[in-house]
Design a protein around this motif. Structure first.
Motif, mmCIF file in Angstrom:
data_model
loop_
_atom_site.group_PDB
_atom_site.id
_atom_site.type_symbol
_atom_site.label_atom_id
_atom_site.label_comp_id
_atom_site.label_asym_id
_atom_site.label_seq_id
_atom_site.Cartn_x
_atom_site.Cartn_y
_atom_site.Cartn_z
ATOM 1 N N LEU A 4 66.900 45.069 43.350
ATOM 2 C CA LEU A 4 66.311 43.758 43.612
ATOM 3 C C LEU A 4 65.550 43.810 44.923
ATOM 4 O O LEU A 4 66.081 44.303 45.930
ATOM 5 C CB LEU A 4 67.405 42.695 43.687
ATOM 6 C CG LEU A 4 68.334 42.576 42.478
ATOM 7 C CD1 LEU A 4 69.483 41.618 42.780
ATOM 8 C CD2 LEU A 4 67.564 42.112 41.254
ATOM 9 N N CYS A 22 62.067 37.300 43.867
ATOM 10 C CA CYS A 22 63.004 38.412 43.707
ATOM 11 C C CYS A 22 62.545 39.227 42.503
ATOM 12 O O CYS A 22 62.612 38.734 41.370
ATOM 13 C CB CYS A 22 64.411 37.883 43.488
ATOM 14 S SG CYS A 22 65.629 39.160 43.056
ATOM 15 N N ALA A 24 63.023 42.341 40.023
ATOM 16 C CA ALA A 24 64.066 43.235 39.508
ATOM 17 C C ALA A 24 63.447 44.481 38.885
ATOM 18 O O ALA A 24 62.334 44.433 38.357
ATOM 19 C CB ALA A 24 64.912 42.505 38.473
ATOM 20 N N CYS A 95 68.855 37.695 47.092
ATOM 21 C CA CYS A 95 68.847 37.551 45.643
ATOM 22 C C CYS A 95 70.057 38.281 45.075
ATOM 23 O O CYS A 95 70.417 39.372 45.545
ATOM 24 C CB CYS A 95 67.565 38.155 45.084
ATOM 25 S SG CYS A 95 67.421 38.122 43.285
#
Length: 114
Positions: A4, A22, A24, A95
């Motif tokens: 993240l 955020c 991923a 996050c």
């Protein structure tokens, strides 16, 4: 596993806005939930907002309608739109992704000051 990476923090005047993001490293559709947390030195990390797999959202009481969490599954990211920021919102924002195992980003600093 999932990595993240938060972005979007910075210095803003009281009453201003910031949008945290955020990103991923893999699809977020399989997460149980994703959330934003914050921490100031000497205090525990606290929940700011979460969004569940089904798209439900929840917010801490101190948000008072000022923040909105949103999920962008195609881009594998979760954003936090923060409006009407106050000095007490100053913190490092993290996050979190929950997939049975908890993953955290490295954090992004938000400073609200005139």
């Amino acid at each position: 596993q999932v990595q993240l990476v938060e972005s979007g923090g910075g210095l803003v005047q009281p009453g201003g806005s910031l949008r945290l993001s955020c990103a991923a490293s893999r699809s977020i559709l399989s997460t149980d939930f994703m959330g934003w947390y914050r921490q100031v030195p000497g205090r525990e990390r606290e929940l700011v907002a979460v969004i569940t797999r089904g798209g439900g959202t929840g917010y801490a009481d101190f948000v008072e309608g000022r923040f909105t969490i949103s999920r962008h599954s195609v881009e594998n990211k979760v954003d936090l739109q923060m409006n009407n920021l106050k000095p007490e919102d100053t913190a490092v924002y993290y996050c979190r992704a929950e997939l049975g195992t908890t993953y955290w980003g490295q954090g992004t600093q938000v400073t609200v000051s005139s």
